[in-house]
Structure formats: structure tokens, C-alpha cells
Design an enzyme around this catalytic site. Structure first.
Site, PDB file in Angstrom:
ATOM      1  N   LYS A 126      -3.590   4.408   5.764  1.00 18.37           N
ATOM      2  CA  LYS A 126      -3.992   3.129   5.795  1.00 18.37           C
ATOM      3  C   LYS A 126      -2.762   2.324   6.758  1.00 18.37           C
ATOM      4  O   LYS A 126      -2.765   1.356   7.473  1.00 18.37           O
ATOM      5  CB  LYS A 126      -4.305   2.414   4.598  1.00 18.37           C
ATOM      6  CG  LYS A 126      -4.749   1.177   4.660  1.00 18.37           C
ATOM      7  CD  LYS A 126      -4.953   0.341   3.325  1.00 18.37           C
ATOM      8  CE  LYS A 126      -5.901   0.731   2.472  1.00 18.37           C
ATOM      9  NZ  LYS A 126      -6.103  -0.215   1.370  1.00 18.37           N
ATOM     10  N   ASP A 180      -8.425  -4.793   0.425  1.00 18.70           N
ATOM     11  CA  ASP A 180      -9.201  -4.117  -0.166  1.00 18.70           C
ATOM     12  C   ASP A 180     -10.322  -3.936   0.610  1.00 18.70           C
ATOM     13  O   ASP A 180     -10.754  -4.723   1.122  1.00 18.70           O
ATOM     14  CB  ASP A 180      -9.572  -4.704  -1.538  1.00 18.70           C
ATOM     15  CG  ASP A 180      -9.937  -3.635  -2.648  1.00 18.70           C
ATOM     16  OD1 ASP A 180      -9.496  -2.538  -2.434  1.00 18.70           O
ATOM     17  OD2 ASP A 180     -10.828  -4.045  -3.287  1.00 18.70           O
ATOM     18  N   SER A 238       0.829  -1.312   0.106  1.00 18.77           N
ATOM     19  CA  SER A 238      -0.004   0.106   0.034  1.00 18.77           C
ATOM     20  C   SER A 238       0.777   1.224  -0.017  1.00 18.77           C
ATOM     21  O   SER A 238       1.973   1.189   0.691  1.00 18.77           O
ATOM     22  CB  SER A 238      -0.941   0.117   1.106  1.00 18.77           C
ATOM     23  OG  SER A 238      -1.870   1.052   1.280  1.00 18.77           O
ATOM     24  N   GLY A 260     -11.446   8.160   4.170  1.00 18.18           N
ATOM     25  CA  GLY A 260     -12.403   7.443   3.350  1.00 18.18           C
ATOM     26  C   GLY A 260     -13.819   8.330   3.651  1.00 18.18           C
ATOM     27  O   GLY A 260     -13.949   9.256   3.446  1.00 18.18           O
ATOM     28  N   ASP A 274     -15.241   7.714   6.364  1.00 17.95           N
ATOM     29  CA  ASP A 274     -15.427   7.534   8.028  1.00 17.95           C
ATOM     30  C   ASP A 274     -16.246   8.699   8.536  1.00 17.95           C
ATOM     31  O   ASP A 274     -17.020   8.558   9.392  1.00 17.95           O
ATOM     32  CB  ASP A 274     -14.188   7.663   8.606  1.00 17.95           C
ATOM     33  CG  ASP A 274     -13.417   6.175   8.460  1.00 17.95           C
ATOM     34  OD1 ASP A 274     -13.846   5.437   7.764  1.00 17.95           O
ATOM     35  OD2 ASP A 274     -12.097   6.164   9.241  1.00 17.95           O
TER      36      ASP A 274
END
Length: 193
Positions: A12, A68, A7, A150, A152
Site C-alpha cells: 500500500k 481504509d 500503514s 488484496g 485485485d
């Protein structure tokens, strides 16, 4: 144990480092690979996770993990799902993705949704193993919270009255879909030793 996380998303990577605290977690940058990206054109989270892990494993020949994650919204027939990362356009900001989702949900009463993560581990022999985690909740009608990652800021987990965006990283790691998948993986590694 050294494992390479396929990644380039620093948010992340930092989240996963908190979970896999007993692992020497490396990233593609540690091997001179800048801006690691793989085209995520799989039809499932599992296909995309495998694709990302396998591409990096083939480059460096070391134990590799990739994940993912998708956000599946009931009243949108599971969208954005596997396309969550590039929902608004080919290279969207987190906010653009959230805005598109909120606009699609404007007329919807049912706002139930869940996050799902699939983690693919390719061991030193090239064998693949999979771990899954799910977090049910609802999509709020507006953004809330300072944690901008994201979706969130618009996702409220079941049995909570705040969004993931209002939680600390540590609080998120206690309940999240990603932490569930990575915790299963951690347990797998312990049993293997």
C-alpha cells in the site's frame, strides 16, 4: 511537505508513494515504530481511517494520513465491506480472503461489486479531513494476474476485460478507488499551499 502514512503495509505504501509524488511520505518505521497496527473495529471505513490516523498522530504529533478500503459485493449484502482485510480469519493471507469470497459467490449470478477507500488526513493542528474514492466492477469466477494484492486478482473494473491483478501498478493508479481518494487529497494540498 512531510506527511506520515499510518500503514505498515509495504504494498500500500509503495502504491501511495506513486500517487503522492510531491509529498515527503514517511511511515511509522521512520519514527522507530515497528509493525504499526491499530485494531480496526470501526463500523465504517471512515471510523477505521480516523482511528489509524489519530493513533499515530497522538504518538508523533505530525500531520498524518491513513486510509481504509473495503470491497462491497452486492449479492452478499455488501460483505466483506469494512471487514475486507480480515475476512477469512484474524490474520489471513490475500489468497485466503479471495478463496472465501469466491466460495461464497459460487451460486450467485450477480457478481457486481465496488471498492471504496476513505482517506483521513489529520493536519498539524489535529483537525481531521476526509476524501473518498470508488471503483465499480465485478468479481470474476477465478483468479487472474500476477499482481498479488488484496482482492485485485478477482476484481474486474467496469469497462475493462482484465482484472486489477493483470494490470501494472501504474495502470491501477490511473483508475483505482485509492488513487481517486488520494488524488482528491493531493488537490486539497495544492489549494492549501
Amino acid at each position: 511537505m512531510e506527511i506520515v502514512f499510518a500503514s505498515g503495509n509495504i504494498d500500500k505504501v509503495n502504491q501511495v508513494k506513486l500517487i503522492l509524488d510531491e509529498v515527503d511520505l514517511k511511515t511509522p518505521v521512520d519514527f522507530g515504530i515497528e509493525n504499526y497496527e491499530v485494531e480496526e473495529n470501526g463500523k465504517t471505513l471512515k471510523e477505521n481511517a480516523y482511528k489509524k490516523a489519530k493513533a499515530l498522530f497522538d504518538l508523533i504529533n505530525k500531520a498524518t494520513i491513513a486510509d481504509d478500503t473495503g470491497l462491497f459485493v452486492k449479492s452478499l449484502d455488501g460483505r466483506p465491506g469494512v471487514y475486507s482485510h480480515r475476512y477469512a480469519n484474524q490474520n489471513p493471507t490475500y489468497k485466503e480472503n479471495r478463496d472465501k469470497l469466491l466460495s461464497e459467490l459460487e451460486e450467485k449470478i450477480d457478481r457486481r461489486a465496488y471498492f471504496e477507500t476513505c482517506l483521513c488526513f489529520i493536519d498539524e493542528n489535529g483537525d481531521d479531513h476526509y476524501f473518498f474514492g470508488k471503483l465499480p466492477g465485478t468479481i470474476t469466477s477465478q483468479e487472474s494476474g500476477d499482481y498479488d494484492f488484496g482482492y485485485d486478482q478477482i476484481f474486474m473494473p467496469d469497462n475493462f476485460d482484465i482484472t486489477l491483478g493483470e494490470m501494472t501498478k501504474e495502470e491501477i493508479n490511473k483508475i483505482s478507488h485509492r488513487s481517486k481518494a488520494f488524488s482528491q487529497f493531493k488537490e486539497y494540498l495544492r489549494k492549501k499551499q
